[in-house]
Design a protein around this motif. Structure first.
Motif: not given
Length: 178
Positions: A23-24, A27-28, A31, A34, A46, A80-81, A84
């Protein structure tokens, strides 16, 4: 010799740790990146992370004696959030559930339905081994695509996890001993 229960407690904790490293990196990415089709089995990053969640829910249910009515391509979270968070929660729930199981559970045969009709029989330790290996392979695919798209390469090797855990324990002991 390490007991199955202890072994899988480490393995499931590693799954959570490795997902965090992934995820780290992810997250770069935007969306849009992904979600774009990258030729993965579940098309996008995704979609493939979503598959990790679906797989987690299916195997957790089967281990609990349930037959989840999920298709492998079920899209559970478009955000996305939310995706995760759901994957993090499902990994921790599985970890806590496995911790509550007696050691004998890991040596039992698991019977489960696939597709609502086909019954399978597998040893619990084989199912958990399959689950952990499959997650690692999927994370590797995602990490390779993410790196190609410009995200930092995630370092989620199991030995990195073990070293980090050993360092954390050593630091805690040092603090406790003053």
């Amino acid at each position: 010799m390490i007991a199955w229960k202890t072994y899988f407690q480490y393995q499931i904790d590693y799954q959570h740790w490795a997902n965090e490293r992934l995820f780290e990196s992810l997250d770069k990415l935007s969306d849009d990146l992904r979600k774009q089709d990258e030729g993965l089995f579940y098309k996008s990053i995704h979609g493939t992370v979503n598959h990790l969640l679906v797989q987690n829910l299916i195997w957790s249910g089967r281990l609990n004696g349930e037959s989840p009515e999920l298709r492998l391509d079920s899209q559970l979270h478009d955000d996305w959030r939310e995706l995760k968070l759901a994957l993090k929660q499902s990994a921790r729930q599985l970890q806590h559930w496995l911790q509550a199981q007696p050691p004998e559970f890991f040596e039992q045969e698991l019977r489960y339905l696939q597709g609502g009709t086909l019954e399978h029989r597998q040893w619990v330790h084989d199912v958990l081994t399959h689950f952990c290996h499959q997650c690692a392979g999927i994370r590797g695919q995602i990490g390779a695509i993410a790196t190609r798209l410009g995200a930092p390469a995630p370092e989620f090797d199991y030995l990195f996890y073990r070293r980090e855990m050993q360092d954390s324990l050593a630091n805690a002991r040092q603090i406790a001993n003053g």
